[in-house]
Design an enzyme around this catalytic site. Structure first.
Site, PDB file in Angstrom:
ATOM      1  N   ASN A 148     -36.522  16.278 -52.393  1.00  0.00           N
ATOM      2  CA  ASN A 148     -35.773  15.923 -52.711  1.00  0.00           C
ATOM      3  C   ASN A 148     -34.140  16.871 -52.198  1.00  0.00           C
ATOM      4  OD1 ASN A 148     -34.067  13.834 -54.635  1.00  0.00           O
ATOM      5  ND2 ASN A 148     -32.866  15.899 -54.951  1.00  0.00           N
TER       6      ASN A 148
ATOM      7  N   ASN B 239     -26.882 -32.968 -12.192  1.00  0.00           N
ATOM      8  CA  ASN B 239     -27.895 -32.186 -11.528  1.00  0.00           C
ATOM      9  C   ASN B 239     -28.327 -31.185 -12.520  1.00  0.00           C
ATOM     10  OD1 ASN B 239     -29.282 -30.482 -10.164  1.00  0.00           O
ATOM     11  ND2 ASN B 239     -27.359 -29.991  -8.765  1.00  0.00           N
TER      12      ASN B 239
ATOM     13  N   ARG C 295     -14.379 -17.340 -13.058  1.00  0.00           N
ATOM     14  CA  ARG C 295     -13.869 -18.831 -14.346  1.00  0.00           C
ATOM     15  C   ARG C 295     -13.907 -18.245 -16.014  1.00  0.00           C
ATOM     16  NH1 ARG C 295     -17.287 -23.791 -12.545  1.00  0.00           N
ATOM     17  NH2 ARG C 295     -18.351 -22.369 -11.433  1.00  0.00           N
TER      18      ARG C 295
HETATM   19  C1  UD1 Z   1     -24.134 -26.455  -9.521  1.00  0.00           C
HETATM   20  C2  UD1 Z   1     -24.324 -27.601  -9.193  1.00  0.00           C
HETATM   21  C3  UD1 Z   1     -24.203 -29.035  -9.341  1.00  0.00           C
HETATM   22  C4  UD1 Z   1     -24.796 -28.447 -10.862  1.00  0.00           C
HETATM   23  C5  UD1 Z   1     -24.587 -27.250 -11.720  1.00  0.00           C
HETATM   24  C6  UD1 Z   1     -25.911 -26.795 -13.123  1.00  0.00           C
HETATM   25  C7  UD1 Z   1     -24.506 -26.950  -6.010  1.00  0.00           C
HETATM   26  C8  UD1 Z   1     -23.009 -27.786  -5.387  1.00  0.00           C
HETATM   27  N1  UD1 Z   1     -23.736 -27.566  -7.444  1.00  0.00           N
HETATM   28  O1  UD1 Z   1     -22.567 -26.145  -9.794  1.00  0.00           O
HETATM   29  O2  UD1 Z   1     -24.453 -30.100  -8.980  1.00  0.00           O
HETATM   30  O3  UD1 Z   1     -24.685 -29.552 -11.627  1.00  0.00           O
HETATM   31  O4  UD1 Z   1     -25.416 -26.177 -10.621  1.00  0.00           O
HETATM   32  O5  UD1 Z   1     -25.285 -26.303 -13.646  1.00  0.00           O
HETATM   33  O6  UD1 Z   1     -25.327 -26.564  -6.465  1.00  0.00           O
HETATM   34  N2  UD1 Z   1     -24.121 -19.106  -6.091  1.00  0.00           N
HETATM   35  C9  UD1 Z   1     -24.096 -17.854  -5.591  1.00  0.00           C
HETATM   36  N3  UD1 Z   1     -24.248 -18.150  -4.226  1.00  0.00           N
HETATM   37  C10 UD1 Z   1     -22.924 -18.937  -4.408  1.00  0.00           C
HETATM   38  C11 UD1 Z   1     -22.806 -20.082  -4.990  1.00  0.00           C
HETATM   39  C12 UD1 Z   1     -22.800 -19.913  -6.486  1.00  0.00           C
HETATM   40  O7  UD1 Z   1     -25.670 -17.259  -5.730  1.00  0.00           O
HETATM   41  O8  UD1 Z   1     -22.089 -18.614  -2.651  1.00  0.00           O
HETATM   42  C13 UD1 Z   1     -25.305 -18.920  -7.719  1.00  0.00           C
HETATM   43  C14 UD1 Z   1     -24.646 -18.856  -8.773  1.00  0.00           C
HETATM   44  O9  UD1 Z   1     -24.311 -17.648  -9.375  1.00  0.00           O
HETATM   45  C15 UD1 Z   1     -24.667 -19.453 -10.387  1.00  0.00           C
HETATM   46  C16 UD1 Z   1     -26.016 -20.741  -9.129  1.00  0.00           C
HETATM   47  O10 UD1 Z   1     -25.838 -20.603  -8.269  1.00  0.00           O
HETATM   48  O11 UD1 Z   1     -25.419 -18.696 -10.546  1.00  0.00           O
HETATM   49  C17 UD1 Z   1     -24.439 -21.677  -8.938  1.00  0.00           C
HETATM   50  O12 UD1 Z   1     -23.182 -21.806  -9.072  1.00  0.00           O
HETATM   51  P1  UD1 Z   1     -21.776 -22.650  -9.734  1.00  0.00           P
HETATM   52  O13 UD1 Z   1     -20.934 -22.257  -8.228  1.00  0.00           O
HETATM   53  O14 UD1 Z   1     -21.728 -22.123 -10.964  1.00  0.00           O
HETATM   54  O15 UD1 Z   1     -22.068 -23.796  -9.274  1.00  0.00           O
HETATM   55  P2  UD1 Z   1     -21.538 -24.835  -9.971  1.00  0.00           P
HETATM   56  O16 UD1 Z   1     -20.355 -25.365  -9.291  1.00  0.00           O
HETATM   57  O17 UD1 Z   1     -21.888 -25.208 -11.919  1.00  0.00           O
HETATM   58 CA    CA Z   2     -22.825 -22.776 -13.454  1.00  0.00          CA
END
Ligand code: UD1
Ligand code: CA
Length: 464
Positions: free
Chosen positions: A379, A173, A20
């Site tokens: 200077n 969350n 994104r």
């Molecule tokens: C996640 C939470 C959501 C919460 C939000 C807060 C889950 C399913 N959802 O959603 O409930 O409100 O964070 O910001 O957990 N990442 C990995 N490996 C993966 C996927 C993600 O390391 O396979 C890491 C990403 O780099 C990131 C974090 O996990 O730092 C959260 O992932 P992201 O995809 O941003 O989750 P959200 O959709 O924001």
């Molecule tokens: Ca996130």
């Protein structure tokens, strides 16, 4: 072992690819106030006393390792199958007798206080999971906290899986949790990618605990603590929030910032009371500004140490220091390793690199000094240049106290100009100048009387 003595470990999730953000670099390296988001999270963990940290990385893992540093362990999640899968990748970090913190690497404002408070609650209530939640005005994109009529946490539901009714819930969350190690190991094995995104959700561990009758809690935090950045727009919002928080802190400490336009101050910058920061000024890294100094307008300082009452106008300063009462600019560049003593004057279009300049020396215009040791009260005329580089090696130029370097002098280093010596305007100095001597090295002026009349007559003839 009592609960309070249980070891802690932190798992930082950083494998997201930043789809994104539309960036070629890992999302967690996007910066808030010039500091990558993951580093904010790392520092909050350390300040909360979580010593052992694991970082789950994906594509661009080496870049993350370089930025976050050698004090953490790194595990690679080769396929991005969700936050639950990311934690599975770090299974080696999770031991049964441990309190395990899991944090999103893209939510930089988590505070040590919130982590400590949540851990205390987690231990006091004997929870298997304690999540950090917050009430926000716009919950779009976050997982919603489902509670039963008695207010007990039942589950987390993601935006994409939520019903219309659940979407209206404003308690979200944060993506930060404390887990009991033994529970987390077992719960990870029970996760299934049965949801709108086909991912292993870490958030499902809450429902798993509840279905087994195990205690689960939520620690309600300030709204600002939980904000995450999934897009460039959200990142800009976090930057603006962080920028104004830092400015507010400096105002509270007595720093004068009469207008905040274009003023951006990094989180580690120190400014003494009564210093003044003018518009368009960016202060980065471990910059320190002394009392009464005036910085700006339009200046960029990184790791700069500025003495009391110094004035810096429209200039760039990097990894350098400026003494008390010195004036720099407008339009000066101090490159790394430049150290100006008190009362030095450096003016427009002067560039200084890797040099020390003694007290009250004046370098007012159009000059380049590289690799120089200059004494005090010297200077420099306009247009002095050091030739410090022969294409292969760099050499130093030494100029002793009270030397007077005439306009357009070239100093071919290595060269030494003694105390109180003079160089005549236009001189190319390629040998040492003894103390008190004058070095003059230029073609002697020749006068051709009546030359212009003769020249014009010649030109006229040529054109006829
Ligand atoms: C996640 C939470 C959501 C919460 C939000 C807060 C889950 C399913 N959802 O959603 O409930 O409100 O964070 O910001 O957990 N990442 C990995 N490996 C993966 C996927 C993600 O390391 O396979 C890491 C990403 O780099 C990131 C974090 O996990 O730092 C959260 O992932 P992201 O995809 O941003 O989750 P959200 O959709 O924001
Ligand atoms: Ca996130």
């Amino acid at each position: 072992m009592t609960k309070d003595q249980r070891p802690t470990v932190g798992i930082l999730l950083a494998a997201g690819d930043g789809k994104r953000m539309k960036s070629h670099q890992p999302k967690v390296l996007c910066q808030v106030l010039f500091k990558p988001m993951i580093c904010w999270v790392r520092d909050a963990c350390r300040a909360a006393g979580i010593e052992r940290l694991y970082v789950v990385t994906g594509a661009g893992g080496q870049q993350i390792e370089q930025v976050v540093g050698p004090d953490c362990q790194y595990v690679c999640q080769s396929e991005r199958l969700g936050t639950g899968h990311a934690v599975m990748t770090a299974r080696e970090a999770i031991l049964p007798d441990m309190d395990v913190a899991v944090l999103n690497g893209d939510a930089p404002f988590i505070t040590p206080e919130a982590l400590i408070q949540a851990l205390a609650q987690h231990r006091a209530q004997g929870n298997k999971v304690t999540l950090l939640s917050a009430q926000v005005p716009d919950p779009t994109g976050y997982g919603r906290i489902l509670r039963d009529p008695w207010g007990r946490v039942r589950a987390i539901v993601e935006q994409k899986d939520a019903t219309m009714e659940q979407l209206a819930i404003r308690e979200i969350n944060s993506g930060a949790y404390w887990f009991d190690g033994a529970f987390l190991r077992k719960a990870l094995e029970q996760l299934k990618p049965q949801n709108a995104q086909g991912e292993y959700y870490l958030t499902d561990t809450v429902g798993i605990a509840v279905s087994q009758g195990l205690p689960v809690g939520a620690c309600l935090c300030e709204e600002d603590t939980v904000l995450g950045a999934n897009s460039r727009g959200q990142l800009a919002q976090l930057n603006e929030l962080a920028r104004m928080r830092v400015i507010q802190r400096h105002w509270d400490n007595g720093v004068e910032i009469p207008w905040t336009d274009g003023v951006v101050i990094g989180p580690e910058v120190e400014i003494q009371a009564d210093a003044c920061i003018l518009p368009g000024t960016i202060l980065k890294g471990k910059t320190v500004i002394g009392a009464g100094a005036v910085i700006g307008p339009d200046s960029v300082l990184e790791n700069a140490v500025i003495g009391e009452n110094a004035k810096i106008k429209a200039s760039y300063i990097t990894d350098s220091s400026v003494g008390a009462g010195a004036t720099v600019g407008p339009f000066t560049q101090l490159r790394p390793g430049s150290h100006l003593a008190e009362g030095v004057k450096v003016g427009d279009f002067v560039e200084i690199k890797n040099s020390t300049i003694g007290a009250k020396t004046s370098i007012a215009h159009l000059t380049y000094l590289g690799d120089c040791d200059v004494g005090s009260q010297c200077n420099f005329g306009c247009g002095v240049v050091t030739a410090n580089y022969d294409g292969k090696e760099k050499f130093r130029t030494v100029i002793e106290d009270r030397a007077f370097i005439g306009c357009n002098t070239n100093l071919i280093s290595p060269v030494h100009v003694g105390e109180g010596a003079y160089t005549a305007a236009g001189t190319t100095v390629d040998g040492d100048v003894p103390a008190g001597a004058l070095s003059i090295g230029r073609v002697r002026q020749e006068i051709k009387e009546n030359w212009s009349d003769e020249h014009i007559a010649f030109k006229k003839k040529e054109n006829s």
